[in-house]
Design a protein around this motif. Sequence first.
Motif, PDB file in Angstrom:
ATOM      1  N   ARG A 162       1.021  -1.427   0.041  1.00 34.68           N
ATOM      2  CA  ARG A 162       0.040   0.048  -0.033  1.00 34.68           C
ATOM      3  C   ARG A 162       1.068   1.720  -0.019  1.00 34.68           C
ATOM      4  NH1 ARG A 162      -5.506  -1.581   4.657  1.00 34.68           N
ATOM      5  NH2 ARG A 162      -6.214  -3.154   2.312  1.00 34.68           N
ATOM      6  N   LEU A 163       1.897   1.274   0.498  1.00 33.99           N
ATOM      7  CA  LEU A 163       2.767   2.139   0.128  1.00 33.99           C
ATOM      8  C   LEU A 163       3.165   2.475  -0.301  1.00 33.99           C
ATOM      9  CD1 LEU A 163       4.666   1.761   4.356  1.00 33.99           C
ATOM     10  CD2 LEU A 163       2.643   3.252   3.331  1.00 33.99           C
ATOM     11  N   HIS A 164       3.854   1.675  -1.130  1.00 36.20           N
ATOM     12  CA  HIS A 164       4.218   1.561  -2.949  1.00 36.20           C
ATOM     13  C   HIS A 164       3.556   2.325  -3.616  1.00 36.20           C
ATOM     14  CE1 HIS A 164       8.278  -0.380  -2.830  1.00 36.20           C
ATOM     15  NE2 HIS A 164       7.749  -1.185  -2.369  1.00 36.20           N
ATOM     16  N   GLU A 165       1.775   1.702  -3.154  1.00 32.91           N
ATOM     17  CA  GLU A 165       0.634   2.462  -4.180  1.00 32.91           C
ATOM     18  C   GLU A 165       0.926   4.556  -4.305  1.00 32.91           C
ATOM     19  OE1 GLU A 165      -2.272  -0.007  -3.642  1.00 32.91           O
ATOM     20  OE2 GLU A 165      -1.904  -1.717  -4.646  1.00 32.91           O
ATOM     21  N   ALA A 166       0.705   4.097  -3.006  1.00 33.71           N
ATOM     22  CA  ALA A 166       0.674   5.793  -2.858  1.00 33.71           C
ATOM     23  C   ALA A 166       1.830   6.876  -2.566  1.00 33.71           C
ATOM     24  CB  ALA A 166       0.509   5.698  -0.334  1.00 33.71           C
ATOM     25  N   ALA A 167       3.052   6.051  -2.773  1.00 31.10           N
ATOM     26  CA  ALA A 167       3.845   7.186  -2.969  1.00 31.10           C
ATOM     27  C   ALA A 167       4.305   7.004  -4.744  1.00 31.10           C
ATOM     28  CB  ALA A 167       5.307   6.026  -2.797  1.00 31.10           C
ATOM     29  N   GLU A 168       3.776   6.006  -5.261  1.00 33.68           N
ATOM     30  CA  GLU A 168       3.792   6.076  -6.746  1.00 33.68           C
ATOM     31  C   GLU A 168       2.721   6.891  -7.317  1.00 33.68           C
ATOM     32  OE1 GLU A 168       3.175   2.379  -8.055  1.00 33.68           O
ATOM     33  OE2 GLU A 168       5.346   1.197  -7.576  1.00 33.68           O
ATOM     34  N   ALA A 169       1.295   7.369  -6.325  1.00 33.95           N
ATOM     35  CA  ALA A 169      -0.294   8.059  -6.678  1.00 33.95           C
ATOM     36  C   ALA A 169       0.504   9.302  -6.455  1.00 33.95           C
ATOM     37  CB  ALA A 169      -1.121   7.017  -5.743  1.00 33.95           C
ATOM     38  N   HIS A 170       1.211   9.871  -5.787  1.00 29.25           N
ATOM     39  CA  HIS A 170       1.528  11.124  -5.684  1.00 29.25           C
ATOM     40  C   HIS A 170       2.688  11.675  -6.565  1.00 29.25           C
ATOM     41  CE1 HIS A 170       2.792  14.725  -3.050  1.00 29.25           C
ATOM     42  NE2 HIS A 170       4.177  14.571  -3.330  1.00 29.25           N
ATOM     43  N   GLN A 171       1.850  13.079  -7.109  1.00 32.26           N
ATOM     44  CA  GLN A 171       2.481  13.529  -7.980  1.00 32.26           C
ATOM     45  C   GLN A 171       2.778  15.100  -7.581  1.00 32.26           C
ATOM     46  OE1 GLN A 171       3.681  12.641 -10.239  1.00 32.26           O
ATOM     47  NE2 GLN A 171       3.634  10.077 -10.412  1.00 32.26           N
ATOM     48  N   PRO A 172       3.611  15.862  -7.448  1.00 37.62           N
ATOM     49  CA  PRO A 172       3.159  17.395  -7.003  1.00 37.62           C
ATOM     50  C   PRO A 172       2.895  17.747  -8.852  1.00 37.62           C
ATOM     51  CG  PRO A 172       6.043  16.282  -6.231  1.00 37.62           C
ATOM     52  CD  PRO A 172       4.658  14.776  -6.909  1.00 37.62           C
ATOM     53  N   ASN A 173       1.989  18.816  -7.856  1.00 36.97           N
ATOM     54  CA  ASN A 173       1.833  20.088  -8.897  1.00 36.97           C
ATOM     55  C   ASN A 173       2.682  20.943  -9.355  1.00 36.97           C
ATOM     56  OD1 ASN A 173       0.293  21.803 -10.616  1.00 36.97           O
ATOM     57  ND2 ASN A 173      -2.388  21.451  -9.864  1.00 36.97           N
ATOM     58  N   ARG A 174       3.225  20.839  -9.955  1.00 40.73           N
ATOM     59  CA  ARG A 174       4.702  21.533 -10.989  1.00 40.73           C
ATOM     60  C   ARG A 174       4.218  22.758 -11.378  1.00 40.73           C
ATOM     61  NH1 ARG A 174       9.871  19.160 -10.846  1.00 40.73           N
ATOM     62  NH2 ARG A 174       9.917  20.423 -12.817  1.00 40.73           N
ATOM     63  N   GLU A 175       3.503  22.664 -12.120  1.00 39.51           N
ATOM     64  CA  GLU A 175       2.940  24.150 -12.300  1.00 39.51           C
ATOM     65  C   GLU A 175       2.142  24.844 -11.533  1.00 39.51           C
ATOM     66  OE1 GLU A 175      -0.419  22.693 -15.210  1.00 39.51           O
ATOM     67  OE2 GLU A 175       0.716  21.946 -17.146  1.00 39.51           O
ATOM     68  N   ARG A 176       1.655  24.080 -10.872  1.00 39.37           N
ATOM     69  CA  ARG A 176       0.807  25.665  -9.169  1.00 39.37           C
ATOM     70  C   ARG A 176       1.207  25.367  -8.781  1.00 39.37           C
ATOM     71  NH1 ARG A 176      -3.814  23.311  -5.098  1.00 39.37           N
ATOM     72  NH2 ARG A 176      -3.805  25.438  -3.925  1.00 39.37           N
ATOM     73  N   ILE A 177       3.002  25.246  -8.934  1.00 39.64           N
ATOM     74  CA  ILE A 177       3.879  25.566  -8.180  1.00 39.64           C
ATOM     75  C   ILE A 177       4.558  26.945  -8.558  1.00 39.64           C
ATOM     76  CG2 ILE A 177       6.365  25.179  -6.714  1.00 39.64           C
ATOM     77  CD1 ILE A 177       5.640  22.330  -5.914  1.00 39.64           C
ATOM     78  N   LEU A 178       4.869  26.852  -9.709  1.00 34.36           N
ATOM     79  CA  LEU A 178       5.600  27.832 -10.863  1.00 34.36           C
ATOM     80  C   LEU A 178       5.039  28.947 -10.501  1.00 34.36           C
ATOM     81  CD1 LEU A 178       7.289  25.604 -13.682  1.00 34.36           C
ATOM     82  CD2 LEU A 178       8.201  26.411 -11.361  1.00 34.36           C
ATOM     83  N   ALA A 179       3.467  28.267 -10.734  1.00 35.11           N
ATOM     84  CA  ALA A 179       2.169  29.914 -10.971  1.00 35.11           C
ATOM     85  C   ALA A 179       2.385  30.624  -9.655  1.00 35.11           C
ATOM     86  CB  ALA A 179       0.971  29.557 -11.434  1.00 35.11           C
ATOM     87  N   ARG A 180       2.725  29.942  -8.412  1.00 35.26           N
ATOM     88  CA  ARG A 180       2.481  30.897  -7.061  1.00 35.26           C
ATOM     89  C   ARG A 180       3.870  31.362  -6.790  1.00 35.26           C
ATOM     90  NH1 ARG A 180       1.214  27.067  -1.767  1.00 35.26           N
ATOM     91  NH2 ARG A 180       1.779  29.181  -1.109  1.00 35.26           N
ATOM     92  N   ILE A 181       5.694  31.013  -7.734  1.00 38.20           N
ATOM     93  CA  ILE A 181       6.409  31.417  -8.210  1.00 38.20           C
ATOM     94  C   ILE A 181       6.047  33.001  -8.979  1.00 38.20           C
ATOM     95  CG2 ILE A 181       8.939  31.366  -8.243  1.00 38.20           C
ATOM     96  CD1 ILE A 181       8.907  28.661  -7.572  1.00 38.20           C
ATOM     97  N   GLU A 182       5.668  33.176  -9.846  1.00 41.56           N
ATOM     98  CA  GLU A 182       5.680  33.492 -11.266  1.00 41.56           C
ATOM     99  C   GLU A 182       4.808  34.419 -10.491  1.00 41.56           C
ATOM    100  OE1 GLU A 182       3.901  31.975 -13.995  1.00 41.56           O
ATOM    101  OE2 GLU A 182       5.726  31.089 -14.722  1.00 41.56           O
ATOM    102  N   ARG A 183       3.704  34.703  -9.865  1.00 39.07           N
ATOM    103  CA  ARG A 183       2.597  35.834  -8.624  1.00 39.07           C
ATOM    104  C   ARG A 183       3.815  36.558  -7.891  1.00 39.07           C
ATOM    105  NH1 ARG A 183      -1.465  32.051  -9.214  1.00 39.07           N
ATOM    106  NH2 ARG A 183      -1.136  31.383  -7.053  1.00 39.07           N
ATOM    107  N   GLY A 184       4.427  35.708  -7.005  1.00 40.61           N
ATOM    108  CA  GLY A 184       5.382  36.528  -6.093  1.00 40.61           C
ATOM    109  C   GLY A 184       6.389  37.058  -6.854  1.00 40.61           C
ATOM    110  N   MET A 185       6.597  36.612  -7.953  1.00 39.48           N
ATOM    111  CA  MET A 185       7.704  37.599  -8.363  1.00 39.48           C
ATOM    112  C   MET A 185       7.328  38.870  -9.107  1.00 39.48           C
ATOM    113  SD  MET A 185      10.288  34.550 -10.150  1.00 39.48           S
ATOM    114  CE  MET A 185      11.344  36.006 -10.573  1.00 39.48           C
TER     115      MET A 185
END
Length: 289
Positions: free
Chosen positions: A14-37
């Motif tokens: 189950r931990l393997h499945e949870a780790a594989e299912a976790h996908q960080p939202n890179r676009e959202r993170i970059l958008a927040r950085i751009e908004r900050g800048m």
Amino acid sequence: MTMQRDVHDELRARLHEAAEAHQPNRERILARIERGMAGQERTDHRATRPLLWGWARIASATAAVAGMLAVGGYAVASAVKDDTPPQQTVAVSPAPVESPDATSRPPASPKATTTTSGGAQEPDEPSDPPARTEQSTPSAPPAADLLPVLDDTEDGPLWSDGSVDPHSNDFWAQSNITLKTSGQLTALTVQVRIAQTGGVSSTGAWRSLPEDDFDFTVVERDGFLVYTWVLKEGRTVPKGEWVFAGQYDHDRGGRDAKDDSYTIKVTSDGRESSVGGDFAAQDDDEGDS
């Protein structure tokens, strides 16, 4: 133990499945950085905020991303680590220590062995000492009475001769009696008397006829060492030439056999016969040879 391992395997899956299912939202993170800048270029009232505040937001976002990745990596590492059983220690007994005096103990004495024999020996066989002898035992029959001393070497079917064996020496001797019979014997007694001249003691005896056909005794009586062979009831002696011999130790030096004698008593065809005589001295035998 098997059930616990199954639970671990299921949790790990189950931990393997949870780790594989976790996908960080890179676009959202970059958008927040751009908004900050982009906030630095705004002209509204937020543009008056210090530049340091914008960089703080960037650092916070980056730290949040790093923390999420760290937590995910730790979970995966915990799930896939080997389920290694704890090491066990085994107590080992120390090697036995040999007693200090073990090497100083003397070896065990060998057990004494007794050799018994009774095979026939030819009259010309070396007799120093003989390989096969017969000994009187406690179960042997009582010694026969002393037979009369005779001086007649022939009677009926019998012929006899007595002599000291040429292989005798300064400490040991053998007295031989040769018996010839022209007919079958149904009874036979052979008796040899060796005078006690000093240190005389029996070392054995033998005969050329089967040992099991005779009762044998050797005793000391009236100053003599007496050897007696008696044919057992129901046994017979065929015609032919036969030898009886007594062996003995004596004091060192040439022994005088003048007082030694032998007697033979037989029954053949229902008739009793007896012969006897003395023994030629050893020196005389050597002179004849």
